[in-house]
Design an enzyme around this catalytic site. Sequence first.
Site, PDB file in Angstrom:
ATOM      1  N   THR A 197       0.853  -1.119  -0.058  1.00 27.68           N
ATOM      2  CA  THR A 197       0.008  -0.111   0.064  1.00 27.68           C
ATOM      3  C   THR A 197       0.762   1.166  -0.061  1.00 27.68           C
ATOM      4  OG1 THR A 197      -1.743   1.023   1.091  1.00 27.68           O
ATOM      5  CG2 THR A 197       0.020   0.164   2.464  1.00 27.68           C
ATOM      6  N   ARG A 225     -13.541  -7.888   1.815  1.00 23.81           N
ATOM      7  CA  ARG A 225     -12.281  -7.891   2.861  1.00 23.81           C
ATOM      8  C   ARG A 225     -11.732  -6.474   2.789  1.00 23.81           C
ATOM      9  NH1 ARG A 225      -6.605  -6.307   2.862  1.00 23.81           N
ATOM     10  NH2 ARG A 225      -5.603  -7.203   4.551  1.00 23.81           N
ATOM     11  N   VAL A 226     -11.719  -5.972   3.869  1.00 28.20           N
ATOM     12  CA  VAL A 226     -10.865  -4.448   4.104  1.00 28.20           C
ATOM     13  C   VAL A 226      -9.835  -4.589   4.976  1.00 28.20           C
ATOM     14  CG1 VAL A 226     -11.330  -2.374   5.006  1.00 28.20           C
ATOM     15  CG2 VAL A 226     -13.080  -3.412   3.592  1.00 28.20           C
ATOM     16  N   ASP A 228      -6.283  -2.660   6.710  1.00 27.71           N
ATOM     17  CA  ASP A 228      -5.882  -1.463   7.607  1.00 27.71           C
ATOM     18  C   ASP A 228      -6.161  -0.301   7.191  1.00 27.71           C
ATOM     19  OD1 ASP A 228      -3.495  -2.239   6.340  1.00 27.71           O
ATOM     20  OD2 ASP A 228      -2.632  -0.975   7.594  1.00 27.71           O
ATOM     21  N   GLY A 251      -2.555  -6.131   6.687  1.00 26.28           N
ATOM     22  CA  GLY A 251      -3.445  -5.213   7.358  1.00 26.28           C
ATOM     23  C   GLY A 251      -4.290  -5.958   8.610  1.00 26.28           C
TER      24      GLY A 251
END
Length: 337
Positions: A197, A225-226, A228, A251
Site C-alpha cells: 500500500t 475484505r478490508v 488496515d 492489514g
Amino acid sequence: MKRRSFIRNGLLAGTSISSMSDNLSAAQSAAKPLIVSTWDFGRFANAEGWKVLASNGHALDAIEQAARVTEADESNKTVGYGGYPDRDGCVTLDACIMDEAGNCGSVMAIEHIKHPISVARKIMEKTPHIILVGDGALQFALENGYKKENLLTPDSKKAWEKWLKNSKYEPVINIENQLYKKQDNSFALGGINNHDTIGLLALDASGRLSGGCTTSGMAFKMHGRVGDSPVIGAGLFVDGEVGAATATGVGEEVIRCVGSHSVVEYIRIGFTPGQACKKMVERIAKRDLQKAKSLQIGFLAIDKLGNVGAFAMQKGFNYSLKSSTEEKVIAVESYFD
Ligand code: GLY
C-alpha cells in the site's frame, strides 16, 4: 518520470538511497515542509505533493495530490487503477485521509473509482460521516462527479486468471524490492507483488500535519475484505499536536494493534518516530513470533517537528522523503534479518 524507469543502479537524478543506520538511530529530520511516503515508488507521489508544499499549500492538499499519482499508476499492482482484483475479479479500493485537527474521511471496498483518496476527502468535508463502504461509497462518488471506470487492467486480469488456476493466497515478503526483468528486457524494482500500500505523511510550511493511505489491498482477497489502510488509527493516524504514522503490510495484524495510533501514542510519551515504529513492530512480533516470521509490516512516522522514522518486520521496506534540501529513498531497519 514513470515508475518503470527506475532501476536499482540508476536512481533518479538527485535521489539517493541512504543506509539503514540513517533511519532509526539518527532520525531523518528536515526543515519543514516535507513529505514522506512508504516504499520507493512513493517518490513519484512525493514529487506531486511537493508542488503543493513548496507553494505554502496545506499538507492535506499535498497528501491528496500525491496519493492520486500512485492511484493512477497502472504499473502499481497494489494501489488504485491496475491494482490486483479480489478473488472474484473485482478491483475494490480502500483509502483514508486525515488532517492535523482530527478531521478524517475513509472509503472502504469501493469499486470503479480511480481516486478513492479524493472520495475519502469528500466524505470528510461534505458529510457528517467518516466512512462509506461499497455500493454506498460508489453512489456517493458518482453523485459527487466522479467517473465510473473499469479499473481492472489487462495485466492484472491476466495475473488473476493465473492465480485462479491454483486459487491459493500466499503473502510474499518484500517482493517490491526484487529486481525483475521486464518485457522490454530492462530491469526494474517491483515485480509481482501481492501485498502492499502507499501511506503518506506531510508537514507543511505552517507546521500542519496530514496523512493519507490508499490501496487495492491484499491481492485476490475475499470479496469485501478490508485491510488496515482505510481504518483510522490502524493504517493511518494524525495528531497535529504530536505526530502522524502510517502502515503498510498485512492489514489484519495492523488492525489488531491499532498500529498507527499506537505509534503516535509512543511519540506522545517521548519516543522518537523511529523508536515508536520499532516498539510497535516488536509488540506485533511478541504476540505471535511464528506468524511474524512470515509477514511483512512496516510503520512510517513523523513528529510535529519533522523528525521521521520507520521500522519493519522484515528487511526490504523503505520509504521516500522529499524536502527542500533532500529527495531520497531510505532503507529501513527490520526486526528479522
Ligand atoms: N495494508 C493493506 C492491506 O492489508 O490491505
